[in-house]
Design a protein around this motif. Structure first.
Motif, mmCIF file in Angstrom:
data_model
loop_
_atom_site.group_PDB
_atom_site.id
_atom_site.type_symbol
_atom_site.label_atom_id
_atom_site.label_comp_id
_atom_site.label_asym_id
_atom_site.label_seq_id
_atom_site.Cartn_x
_atom_site.Cartn_y
_atom_site.Cartn_z
ATOM 1 N N UNK A 35 -7.926 36.934 -8.732
ATOM 2 C CA UNK A 35 -8.135 36.744 -10.184
ATOM 3 C C UNK A 35 -8.742 35.126 -10.378
ATOM 4 N N UNK A 36 -9.391 35.154 -11.637
ATOM 5 C CA UNK A 36 -9.965 33.705 -11.996
ATOM 6 C C UNK A 36 -8.497 32.653 -12.221
ATOM 7 N N UNK A 37 -8.737 31.459 -11.989
ATOM 8 C CA UNK A 37 -7.902 30.631 -12.267
ATOM 9 C C UNK A 37 -8.624 29.309 -13.042
ATOM 10 N N UNK A 38 -8.086 28.655 -14.148
ATOM 11 C CA UNK A 38 -8.622 27.566 -14.823
ATOM 12 C C UNK A 38 -8.606 26.295 -14.132
ATOM 13 N N UNK A 39 -9.460 25.693 -13.919
ATOM 14 C CA UNK A 39 -9.165 24.549 -12.994
ATOM 15 C C UNK A 39 -9.558 23.123 -13.819
ATOM 16 N N UNK A 40 -10.352 23.284 -14.743
ATOM 17 C CA UNK A 40 -10.604 22.171 -15.820
ATOM 18 C C UNK A 40 -11.101 22.529 -16.975
ATOM 19 N N UNK A 335 10.120 26.207 -17.369
ATOM 20 C CA UNK A 335 9.807 26.812 -16.092
ATOM 21 C C UNK A 335 8.665 27.664 -16.318
ATOM 22 N N UNK A 336 7.261 27.077 -16.114
ATOM 23 C CA UNK A 336 6.193 27.758 -16.182
ATOM 24 C C UNK A 336 5.891 28.924 -15.305
ATOM 25 N N UNK A 337 5.112 29.839 -15.792
ATOM 26 C CA UNK A 337 4.794 31.042 -14.903
ATOM 27 C C UNK A 337 4.039 30.586 -13.587
ATOM 28 N N UNK A 338 4.234 31.013 -12.604
ATOM 29 C CA UNK A 338 3.473 30.567 -11.294
ATOM 30 C C UNK A 338 2.687 31.932 -10.878
ATOM 31 N N UNK A 339 1.587 31.801 -10.051
ATOM 32 C CA UNK A 339 0.904 32.885 -9.503
ATOM 33 C C UNK A 339 1.747 33.684 -8.595
ATOM 34 N N UNK A 340 1.515 34.894 -8.554
ATOM 35 C CA UNK A 340 2.161 35.732 -7.498
ATOM 36 C C UNK A 340 1.134 36.401 -6.676
ATOM 37 N N UNK A 341 1.558 36.404 -5.484
ATOM 38 C CA UNK A 341 0.719 37.187 -4.235
ATOM 39 C C UNK A 341 1.705 38.243 -3.788
ATOM 40 N N UNK A 342 1.404 39.407 -3.931
ATOM 41 C CA UNK A 342 2.260 40.710 -3.640
ATOM 42 C C UNK A 342 1.717 41.428 -2.530
ATOM 43 N N UNK A 400 -1.984 36.739 -16.517
ATOM 44 C CA UNK A 400 -0.950 37.008 -17.415
ATOM 45 C C UNK A 400 -1.049 35.743 -18.013
ATOM 46 N N UNK A 401 -0.914 35.701 -19.423
ATOM 47 C CA UNK A 401 -0.699 34.567 -20.257
ATOM 48 C C UNK A 401 0.239 34.196 -20.852
ATOM 49 N N UNK A 402 1.138 33.294 -20.882
ATOM 50 C CA UNK A 402 2.246 33.009 -21.675
ATOM 51 C C UNK A 402 1.995 31.904 -23.019
ATOM 52 N N UNK A 403 2.397 32.378 -24.139
ATOM 53 C CA UNK A 403 1.841 31.641 -25.158
ATOM 54 C C UNK A 403 3.202 31.078 -25.940
ATOM 55 N N UNK A 404 3.574 29.666 -26.102
ATOM 56 C CA UNK A 404 4.835 29.281 -26.633
ATOM 57 C C UNK A 404 4.538 28.327 -27.746
ATOM 58 N N UNK A 415 -1.202 32.777 -15.100
ATOM 59 C CA UNK A 415 -0.523 33.112 -13.917
ATOM 60 C C UNK A 415 -1.052 34.501 -13.559
ATOM 61 N N UNK A 416 -1.688 34.537 -12.375
ATOM 62 C CA UNK A 416 -2.583 35.772 -11.731
ATOM 63 C C UNK A 416 -1.391 36.334 -10.960
ATOM 64 N N UNK A 417 -1.417 37.550 -10.837
ATOM 65 C CA UNK A 417 -0.828 38.595 -9.853
ATOM 66 C C UNK A 417 -1.928 39.182 -9.080
#
Length: 1284
Positions: A35-40, A335-342, A400-404, A415-417
């Motif tokens: 999936x996409x990842x924002x880099x900048x 603890x920010x969410x991290x990418x998951x490779x399953x 997945x997006x986490x908004x606080x 964080x992508x899965x």
């Protein structure tokens, strides 16, 4: 010296690397679907410059590459419909052209969405706002009138800008207004006066606002302040101008900077101090500014909340204000969410933990859609804000997006899965070499990817590495060696494994030696204009190459050619004060560095003192005060005060006194009648300063002298006079004009003084005095203001005269032959006519009683001081007649001499015999010869001869004695042992005994065959045996029983035996362990001596001598340094000529036969020459003969009778290769160049003399094999042909 050993940069880099290993989210290789990842992306609060295009960044990665879209203020932003907006290719970055447009039109909240078939990633909300710098509102500032001492606030109130402007106050000349603890600018820009002074009266108080984004400056209208002094305010205790009251509150966000401010009025100006009511101010994070009025705390934490108290205080009282600080916090990640490779069927979870004050609200989205509005996924559930994914399937990838968020801000994280089934791969480059310094931490990467997540295993040299004390294996596969040592160097292998396969990678670790500065720069104190050298020698790993950087005060070195960098040093030439500072040497390698610092201090002579001032002026003293000059880095040790007396010695400066280097004043004692000027010099360890400028002149009044002349002395100059001398007073000591000296004298105990007043003199001669009488003398100073103090009386005698009487009753007592004792009566003191200094005794030898001397000796004089009348005369000669006389002497000179008194000395022991020689050495006898002693010292009664034998080990034989009459001068000693060394002692004797001995050594001749052959002298042939050479003579006055042989005389007799071509040399040598050599050289030649080693024997044969030649031969002993320590005398030998064995060669048969053969050969040659001339003897056949040369016939050289090669320039060209068979006939095939071939040719042409001038022709080829059949000797005919 400040020594710094740090590797902060290196350790920091290692720490960042470790954190990167352990915290970075899992990276998926871009060749795999993801999936996409924002880099900048642009910052969330983005303030733009209205004069430039707007660029909103949004970059992302994914597989396949994502597409991009935007929302603006929560709705879709259609980029294609706005011609002013461009989206960059393969990017989501927007470029908005605002030329011709207002930037306000594009203000708003933007969000970027990057999507592909595996999901959608969202950027943060980016708020775009235009920077603003509004103009100051039009206003007219009325002048402000205030009484002196009152407080005052000048308000700035700049227009609100975005971002807020920077405020400062200036005058009409654009100069910043001075600020201090009394006048200062508050955080809001207002200018506060705690109390007003008359100097604050001005009309150009101008507030300026600078807007940083637009780089524009706006100014407020000038404010006029009129300060009145008609009703000034009195002193008062402090009160607070800002904030007002006793309590206030403020809020700050966690992580921001807290600034608290207290400004008080009061007279005198109050001092401000800060405290925290509960606890201490945070160490290392707080600082004071604006003259203690502002407290600044950086990186605020929750613990920084609470009450802070500022205290304003002056001498009339104090006041305080309490500020309560509330710390709030925008959302921050725990603890920010991290990418998951399953892998398919695996389980994972996404965690989103945040903090904040107040507590933030947390929401989840999937691909940008709130999770509650997204499609239902049975493998997904949410518990306590955590998303749990179980039994995932291929194709269920998503972002997945986490908004606080809370009232102070928000956070957004993607964080992508990604569900994949992928065998392991190692991402770290293969065969990578890691280098680390000894005792540092080593981190070996093993970045890997696989799904399921690979397990990492490490090996070193094929041995498995387990997680333990020495090694740590991190979750991301990195191998950590906490303290690397040289034994850790080597090859490492990491293996990534999952259920789909294995993959390994090799890396290498090199542990290097640390870089260390061995010779550190030292503290340097140098003089100005001299040279300073800092050394910086380093030890480093040989595979690393350190660079060297020098810093001055943590900055770059000045760009100055005086600074010279060497490979291990820094040299500063012509040092100046500007070169002072701390110099740091940094030795960098690619892995570490080391540094060392030292301080340079430049010293110089101090600057001269200034501002000389005279105070406390009195008649005899004055106080001098001055201001010290710059000590130039070397403390002043003392001040030297000098004075000039312009009345008596203008232009001459004298040292007056000195004081310590900490004093700046001195009380000076003065003399009357002096025109003083003073100056001061400062002295430090470098040297004295230049003198200060002179003080003003200070004159003292005249007075009578304080002192009299010193060093008064009475000198008797003649029998009827005496001279009185003294040291004159200086002008400084005169105390007034008209200086004179009153000189007074009288005889001791007389009643009346005789006086005389003199000026400008330092002595006076008194005449008509009796001889040598005691006088009393005084010298008093007198000037126009009176006499000096009462003078001291000095005693002295008038002049002396010569003594009038000679000593009498002289008696001589003879002690022995060399000493006599003399006595006499002292002369009466009345006849001395002065001070008796002593007596002079003159004595001389008149003659010897044994023999007549040519003339008497010169008298000797002994001087005896004082009243001594009994003396000894040393050094007399025995058996001699002497005379003496005596006279008294005083300071004037010698008195009359007494009559001569004669005496005789008795006999004594004689001196040693003049010499002792040995001659006529034989096997068992020798002759001793000597001469009488030079000093008989009486009648000789005879000689005593003692002798004894000794060997090379210094063992002495029995002593034999012989008494000889006085008229004997030689003796023959018989019955001696052959080849034996003897030592002889000879003493002369008188009736008083034996005198000192003279000694000699000699060796009797050896009884060997070596002496059968006599020595042959040059030109005489055989000769009868000659006596051996006289051994070296050793004469001494040593006692007769001395055992050690004298050094340097160790060789005994040397003998020679000469044959036709050689000589046999034999000798005696009594010293062991020496290298003995025989040296020889042709007599009367300048050639160097030839040396031959004899290898421990006493006989040596010299070979290769030339008959009829004379040689000089010697035997020498050398030490280990090849220096000669013993040597014999030179021996001359002559080798006989070989006359008896020569034979007359003319009578020998072989010689006669040889001469006949030569004559026959010459006859044959003459015949051949005749034949050759008749047939033409010149044949140009050299080239042909060279080609067919017979190797058995060799050419002869002309110089030694052999035959040589052809010569093109000669007429005599021998024919080569001619050969004749044994029967004497000439075979045609033997040579192509025979006379038969050439002599009869019809084509040949000849000159008139018969010589052949044409080329031969008609010649046939010959069979060369035939010509070589015979190996017999050539016939005489062909032999002759070959000679022509």
């Amino acid at each position: 010296m400040d020594r710094k050993r740090s590797c902060t940069l290196c350790e920091g880099a290692v720490m960042l690397l470790l954190l990167g290993h352990m915290t970075t989210g899992l990276e998926v290789p871009l060749d795999l679907p993801q999936p996409p990842t924002i880099t900048h992306q642009s910052p969330k609060d983005y303030i733009i410059d209205p004069r430039e295009n707007i660029i909103i960044h949004c970059e992302a990665k994914g597989k396949p590459h994502p597409s991009f879209s935007w929302t603006r203020n929560g709705t879709h932003f259609d980029v294609e419909k706005d011609s002013k907006v461009i989206m960059k290719p393969n990017s989501g970055t927007l470029v908005i052209d605002i030329s011709g447009e207002k930037a306000e039109a594009y203000e708003g909240v933007y969000q970027c969405i990057a999507r592909n078939e595996h999901g959608s990633a969202l950027s943060s909300n980016i708020v775009i706002r235009q920077s603003r710098s509004p103009l100051w509102s039009k206003e007219k500032n009325e002048p402000i009138t205030v009484q002196r001492g009152m407080s005052l606030v000048l308000q700035c109130r700049p227009p609100a800008g975005l971002p807020p402007p920077i405020i400062f106050w200036m005058d009409n000349n654009f100069q910043r207004l001075p600020q201090n603890s009394r006048v200062s600018q508050a955080l809001n820009g207002d200018l506060y006066f705690s109390n007003v002074l008359m100097e604050d009266n001005r009309s150009d108080y101008i507030c300026y606002a600078r807007f940083p984004h637009t780089q524009t400056i706006q100014q407020k209208q000038p404010i006029t302040v009129n300060v009145l002094d008609n009703s000034p305010s009195g002193e008062r205790a402090p009160t607070f101008m800002h904030p007002t009251g006793t309590h206030s509150t403020t809020m700050v966000l966690k992580g921001d900077t807290l600034e608290l401010e207290c400004i008080a009025d009061g007279l005198p100006t109050p001092d401000i101090s800060w405290t925290k009511v509960v606890g201490e101010l945070p160490s290392g994070r707080f600082s004071f500014h604006n003259f203690q009025k502002t407290l600044k705390i950086t990186e605020v934490t929750e613990e920084d909340g609470g009450d802070y108290r500022c205290l304003a205080k002056n001498r009339l009282g104090n006041n305080h204000h309490t500020i309560t600080v509330a710390v709030r916090a925008a959302p921050f990640w725990i603890s920010a969410p991290q990418n998951l490779i399953l892998a398919p069927k695996e389980t994972g979870m996404l965690t989103c933990r945040v903090g904040g004050n107040p507590t933030p609200k947390v929401t989840w989205s999937v691909n940008g859609i709130p999770i509650e509005n997204s499609h239902k996924d049975p493998s997904r559930k949410i518990e306590d804000g955590v998303i749990i994914l179980s039994d995932v399937q291929t194709g269920s990838s998503a972002v997945y997006q986490c908004n606080a968020s809370n009232e102070y801000g928000y956070l957004l994280a993607n964080a992508f899965v990604s569900v994949l089934a992928e065998p392991p791969r190692v991402l770290t480059p293969p065969n990578h070499v890691y280098s680390v310094i000894t005792n540092r931490r080593a981190l070996l990467d093993c970045a890997s990817f696989g799904s399921p997540l690979p397990k990492i295993t490490w090996f070193k040299d094929s041995q498995s590495i387990l997680d333990g004390d020495s090694y740590i294996i991190h979750k991301n596969g990195t191998l950590e060696i906490s303290v690397a040592q040289s034994l850790n160097s080597g090859k490492y292998t990491c293996m990534a494994s999952n259920n789909l396969g294995n993959k390994e990678n090799h890396v290498y670790l090199e542990v290097k030696e640390p870089t260390r500065i061995l010779t550190q720069p030292g503290y340097n104190v140098v003089h100005r204009n001299s040279m300073a050298v800092f050394e910086c020698k380093v030890k480093h790993d040989p595979t690393l190459f350190p660079s060297m950087i020098w810093l001055k005060d943590n900055g770059e070195l000045p760009d100055d050619p005086r600074f010279e960098l060497g490979p291990d040093s820094l040299t500063i030439r012509d040092v100046t004060e500007d070169d002072e500072g701390t110099y740091t040497c940094i030795r960098n390698t690619t892995l570490d560095h080391d540094s060392a610092s030292a301080t340079l201090r430049v010293v110089e002579k101090p600057d001269p003192p200034t501002d000389l001032e005279l105070t406390d002026q009195r008649e005899r003293s004055v106080r001098l005060t001055w201001t010290p000059g710059d000590e130039n880095n070397s403390p002043i040790n003392l001040f030297l005060i000098q004075y000039e007396d312009s009345l008596h010695e203008p232009g001459v400066w004298h040292n007056m006194t000195s004081v310590s280097g900490t004093s700046t004043t001195s009380q000076l004692d003065l003399s009357p009648y002096v025109y003083y000027s003073f100056r001061v010099l400062a002295l430090n360890d470098v040297g004295p300063s230049e003198p200060s400028a002179p003080s003003r002149q200070y004159r003292t009044n005249p007075a009578q002298p304080d002192m009299n002349p010193s060093d008064v002395e009475v000198i008797g100059t003649s029998p009827d006079s005496m001279t009185i001398t003294w040291r004159e007073l200086t002008g400084l000591e005169a105390n007034g004009p008209g200086l004179q000296y009153k000189v007074s004298w009288r005889m001791k105990d007389a009643d009346r003084w005789t006086s005389l007043t003199l000026a400008n003199v330092s002595q006076y001669m008194v005449t008509g005095t009796p001889t040598f009488e005691l006088y009393e003398v005084t010298v008093q100073a007198v000037n126009d203001y009176g006499p000096g103090p009462r003078p001291e009386v000095v005693l002295g005698y008038s002049g002396e005269d010569l003594p009038t009487v000679a000593p009498e009753n002289i008696k001589v007592s003879i002690q022995n032959g060399t000493v006599a004792e003399v006595r006499w009566e002292a002369v009466p003191l009345s006849t001395v006519q002065g001070r008796l200094k002593g007596y002079k005794v003159s004595y001389w030898k008149m003659r010897s009683l044994h023999k007549q001397d040519s003339e008497p000796e010169k008298p000797q004089v002994l001087i005896f001081s004082g009243n001594e009348t009994e003396v000894r005369l040393p050094g007399l000669h025995p058996y001699s007649q002497y005379a003496l006389n005596i006279r008294a002497f005083n300071g004037k000179g010698d008195g009359p001499t007494s009559s001569d008194r004669q005496f005789e000395t008795p006999e004594g022991v004689p001196g040693p015999p003049t010499h002792l020689k040995v001659r006529n050495l034989n096997l068992d006898s020798l002759i001793l010869e000597w001469a009488p002693p030079l000093e008989d010292n009486g009648h000789l009664t005879g000689y005593l001869l003692k002798y004894q034998s000794f060997n090379t080990t210094d063992e002495l034989g029995p002593i034999k004695e012989v008494t000889l009459p006085a008229n004997e001068t030689s003796i023959t000693l018989d019955n001696l042992k052959y080849s034996t060394r003897y030592k002889f002692y000879l003493n002369a004797m008188t009736v008083k005994g034996s005198g000192p001995a003279v000694t000699e050594e000699a060796v009797t001749i050896m009884d060997e065959a070596l002496i059968r052959h006599p020595a042959v002298e040059a030109g005489k042939g055989s000769a009868p045996p000659s006596p051996p050479p006289t051994p070296p003579v050793t004469q001494s006055l040593q006692p007769p029983f001395h055992k050690a042989p004298p050094a340097g005389r160790m060789f005994g007799s040397v003998n020679s035996s000469v044959e036709e071509d050689h000589a046999v040399i034999s000798w005696e040598y009594s010293w062991p362990d020496r290298n003995v050599y025989v040296e020889y050289v042709v007599d009367n030649s300048k050639e160097p001596w030839k040396t031959e080693f004899v290898n421990g024997t006493r006989t040596y044969q010299l070979r290769g001598l030339k008959p009829g030649m004379s040689y000089r031969v010697r035997v020498v002993a050398k030490d280990h340094s090849d220096a000669t320590v013993h040597s014999t005398e030179e021996l001359l030998i002559t080798v006989p000529a070989m006359t008896n064995k020569q034979v007359d060669i003319a009578t020998q048969g072989w010689f006669i036969g040889l001469m006949c053969a030569i004559a026959l050969l010459i006859l044959v040659l003459l015949i051949v020459c005749f034949i050759k001339r008749n047939k033409g003897g010149k044949y140009p056949v050299k080239e042909k003969e060279d080609a067919h040369q017979d190797p058995e016939i060799q050419p002869m050289k002309e110089d030694d009778g052999t035959f040589g090669e052809y010569s093109d320039t000669e007429d005599h060209k021998p024919l080569k290769g001619s050969r004749t068979p044994s029967n004497g006939t000439v075979k045609k095939d033997d040579s192509d160049d025979s006379l038969v071939d050439y002599g009869e040719g019809g084509d040949g042409q000849f000159n008139e003399d018969g010589s052949f001038i044409g080329q031969y022709s008609g010649k046939k080829e010959k069979d060369t094999a035939e010509g070589n059949e015979s190996s017999e000797a050539p016939s005489p005919v062909n032999a002759m042909n070959s000679f022509v």
